[in-house]
Design a protein around this motif. Structure first.
Motif, PDB file in Angstrom:
ATOM      1  N   LEU A  80      -9.947   6.342   6.346  1.00 40.09           N
ATOM      2  CA  LEU A  80     -10.849   7.300   5.718  1.00 40.09           C
ATOM      3  C   LEU A  80     -11.855   6.611   4.809  1.00 40.09           C
ATOM      4  CD1 LEU A  80     -11.643  10.254   5.137  1.00 40.09           C
ATOM      5  CD2 LEU A  80      -9.819  10.308   3.409  1.00 40.09           C
ATOM      6  N   SER A  81     -11.434   5.545   4.159  1.00 39.02           N
ATOM      7  CA  SER A  81     -12.327   4.806   3.262  1.00 39.02           C
ATOM      8  C   SER A  81     -13.484   4.204   4.049  1.00 39.02           C
ATOM      9  CB  SER A  81     -11.536   3.702   2.559  1.00 39.02           C
ATOM     10  OG  SER A  81     -12.378   2.926   1.745  1.00 39.02           O
ATOM     11  N   PHE A 181      -0.567   1.059   6.751  1.00 27.95           N
ATOM     12  CA  PHE A 181      -0.906   2.199   7.602  1.00 27.95           C
ATOM     13  C   PHE A 181      -1.102   3.476   6.788  1.00 27.95           C
ATOM     14  CE2 PHE A 181       0.653  -0.612  10.962  1.00 27.95           C
ATOM     15  CZ  PHE A 181      -0.303  -0.384  11.948  1.00 27.95           C
ATOM     16  N   ASN A 182      -0.371   3.634   5.693  1.00 28.51           N
ATOM     17  CA  ASN A 182      -0.629   4.770   4.803  1.00 28.51           C
ATOM     18  C   ASN A 182      -2.035   4.700   4.218  1.00 28.51           C
ATOM     19  OD1 ASN A 182       1.500   6.672   4.652  1.00 28.51           O
ATOM     20  ND2 ASN A 182       2.752   5.255   3.464  1.00 28.51           N
ATOM     21  N   ALA A 183      -2.484   3.494   3.918  1.00 30.28           N
ATOM     22  CA  ALA A 183      -3.776   3.307   3.253  1.00 30.28           C
ATOM     23  C   ALA A 183      -4.956   3.663   4.150  1.00 30.28           C
ATOM     24  CB  ALA A 183      -3.907   1.870   2.756  1.00 30.28           C
ATOM     25  N   PHE A 184      -4.731   3.837   5.454  1.00 29.18           N
ATOM     26  CA  PHE A 184      -5.811   4.303   6.321  1.00 29.18           C
ATOM     27  C   PHE A 184      -6.126   5.781   6.083  1.00 29.18           C
ATOM     28  CE2 PHE A 184      -4.307   0.839   9.366  1.00 29.18           C
ATOM     29  CZ  PHE A 184      -5.346  -0.009   9.032  1.00 29.18           C
ATOM     30  N   GLY A 185      -5.215   6.486   5.454  1.00 28.06           N
ATOM     31  CA  GLY A 185      -5.418   7.904   5.170  1.00 28.06           C
ATOM     32  C   GLY A 185      -5.994   8.112   3.780  1.00 28.06           C
ATOM     33  N   PRO A 186      -5.909   9.345   3.266  1.00 32.62           N
ATOM     34  CA  PRO A 186      -6.417   9.639   1.927  1.00 32.62           C
ATOM     35  C   PRO A 186      -5.499   9.060   0.856  1.00 32.62           C
ATOM     36  CG  PRO A 186      -5.298  11.553   2.815  1.00 32.62           C
ATOM     37  CD  PRO A 186      -5.312  10.529   3.916  1.00 32.62           C
ATOM     38  N   ASP A 187      -6.003   9.055  -0.365  1.00 35.20           N
ATOM     39  CA  ASP A 187      -5.237   8.512  -1.497  1.00 35.20           C
ATOM     40  C   ASP A 187      -4.255   9.586  -1.970  1.00 35.20           C
ATOM     41  OD1 ASP A 187      -4.349   6.877  -3.471  1.00 35.20           O
ATOM     42  OD2 ASP A 187      -6.099   7.126  -4.776  1.00 35.20           O
ATOM     43  N   ASN A 188      -3.206   9.801  -1.171  1.00 34.62           N
ATOM     44  CA  ASN A 188      -2.258  10.874  -1.460  1.00 34.62           C
ATOM     45  C   ASN A 188      -0.946  10.313  -1.994  1.00 34.62           C
ATOM     46  OD1 ASN A 188      -1.100   9.786   0.848  1.00 34.62           O
ATOM     47  ND2 ASN A 188      -1.506  11.564   2.150  1.00 34.62           N
TER      48      ASN A 188
END
Length: 408
Positions: A80-81, A181-188
């Protein structure tokens, strides 16, 4: 299916369906299939308002975007970044997060390092390791957690050896890959959970990529030898090794879990494999299609791009639902069934085009080794309790998979 609009053309996304779904919400990560179906039916392009991104969920459109690296850029980040405006948390991958020409030399090196000669060298040893692991597990019990005892144990047993990293600390590879792989998504919350260990894990992984730490024989040493020949620079070599350690363990762990879950829920297909062990590779690819361990990746519109009647503005983030494409009934007959009579080639579980997973044949060999060892000893595989999902912004994974095996 996609065409590039000349620079300077006014872009408009009018007419595109909108959705307020959050693909990274825990209820969706637990069961994304209803969302996938809704996105496919909504249209070829759907705007996800929550994150201001455009989503592709149909097979033909995902495939077309994956192969069109000129229009759908990876070097601005496959998460997402947007690297055009945001600093990545680690130096970008020279393979996954780079486009030609920067992408070309590291890709050529890794394709050679992981090529047929390397696989021939590993095949016999990995088969023996798989036999030994299955013997060890079955000598203790016939009911166990397949994630811990098989899916995780085997890749951590053989892949780091093949790369050439030391024995100590290998357990760090899993939380490191999970965070990456989590870091490819939003900062949740999933990202926040891994953040406290980022410095420790990144420091350890980076240290394993150095020439003096790696064994003199292995994928890592081969990558450094390529830098000695001038195929890549000495600065690129540790980043190429890091790509192996980042993406080469978690994804294979979850793919093997997917296969075992598939067989536990499709016992007739396990019998087919036992009768014809040569189906092991089909079993692997059908599991990657059916379960899609890598669910999503992003691209960035290099210029204004048209997908059917929708004009996606330059600089927009595009979320490709690989898993939705892999169950698109427009492409696959009875897509929700795990079926060894199917030809699963063409699935996008490893991507497609120049960024297609360069280590996929290594993962296939790992899965083939463990499946062959199991098929010789195990008559049936059944669930022995409710499986528990592991939530990740990018991966489809299991926390635990209780199984009961019948020998025979």
């Amino acid at each position: 299916m996609t065409t590039t609009v000349p620079p300077g053309t006014a872009a408009s996304a009018t007419g595109v369906p909108h959705s307020d779904v959050d693909p990274f919400a825990h209820d969706v990560l637990e069961d994304p299939l209803p969302m996938h179906a809704a996105l496919r039916e909504a249209g070829p392009v759907v705007h996800l308002d929550r994150y201001d991104v455009f989503a592709l969920a149909r097979y033909d459109d995902v495939h077309a975007a994956l192969v069109d690296w000129q229009g759908f850029q990876s070097s601005a980040g496959v998460g997402l970044s947007n690297f055009r405006y945001e600093e990545p948390w680690r130096p970008p991958s020279l393979l996954l997060e780079a486009d030609p020409p920067r992408h070309d030399a590291p890709r050529r090196v890794l394709q050679k390092v992981l090529g047929p000669r390397a696989l021939r060298r590993l095949r016999e040893g990995w088969a023996a390791d798989a036999e030994l692991l299955v013997d060890e597990v079955l000598s203790r019990a016939t009911a166990f957690d397949a994630v811990a005892e098989l899916s995780t144990a085997f890749p951590l047993r053989v892949f780091p050896d093949a790369v050439g990293i030391p024995k100590g600390g290998r357990e760090r590879l899993l939380p490191y890959g999970n965070h990456a792989f989590n870091a490819f998504g939003p900062d949740n919350d999933l990202v926040a959970k891994g953040t406290p260990r980022v410095a420790e894990l990144s420091g350890w992984v980076n240290a394993q990529c150095q020439r003096d730490v790696l064994s003199p024989a292995g994928f890592g040493a081969d990558i450094w030898a390529a830098s000695d020949r001038g195929d890549i620079t000495p600065e690129q070599a540790p980043l190429v090794v890091r790509s192996l350690l980042t993406a080469g363990v978690d994804t294979t762990v979850h793919a093997i879990s997917a296969i075992l879950y598939a067989f536990a829920t499709h016992p007739d297909q396990w019998q087919r494999l036992r009768e014809d062990p040569s189906l092991a590779r089909v079993a692997f690819d059908e599991a990657v299609r059916w379960e899609s361990p890598v669910q999503t990746f992003f691209r960035t519109a290099t210029t204004d791009v048209r997908v059917h009647d929708v004009l996606i503005p330059e600089g927009s983030k595009i979320l490709m639902f690989l898993a939705a494409a892999n169950r698109d009934p427009r492409r696959w007959a009875d897509p929700d069934r795990y079926d060894l009579s199917r030809d699963p080639s063409g699935h996008v579980g490893f991507g497609m085009g120049i960024h297609q997973c360069v280590g996929q044949h290594v993962a296939r060999l790992e899965a083939e080794s463990i499946l062959t060892a199991l098929a010789r000893r195990v008559a049936t595989i059944e669930l022995d309790g409710p499986p528990v999902r592991h939530h990740n912004n990018t991966l489809r994974a299991w926390e635990s998979l209780p199984v009961r095996l019948t020998l025979g």
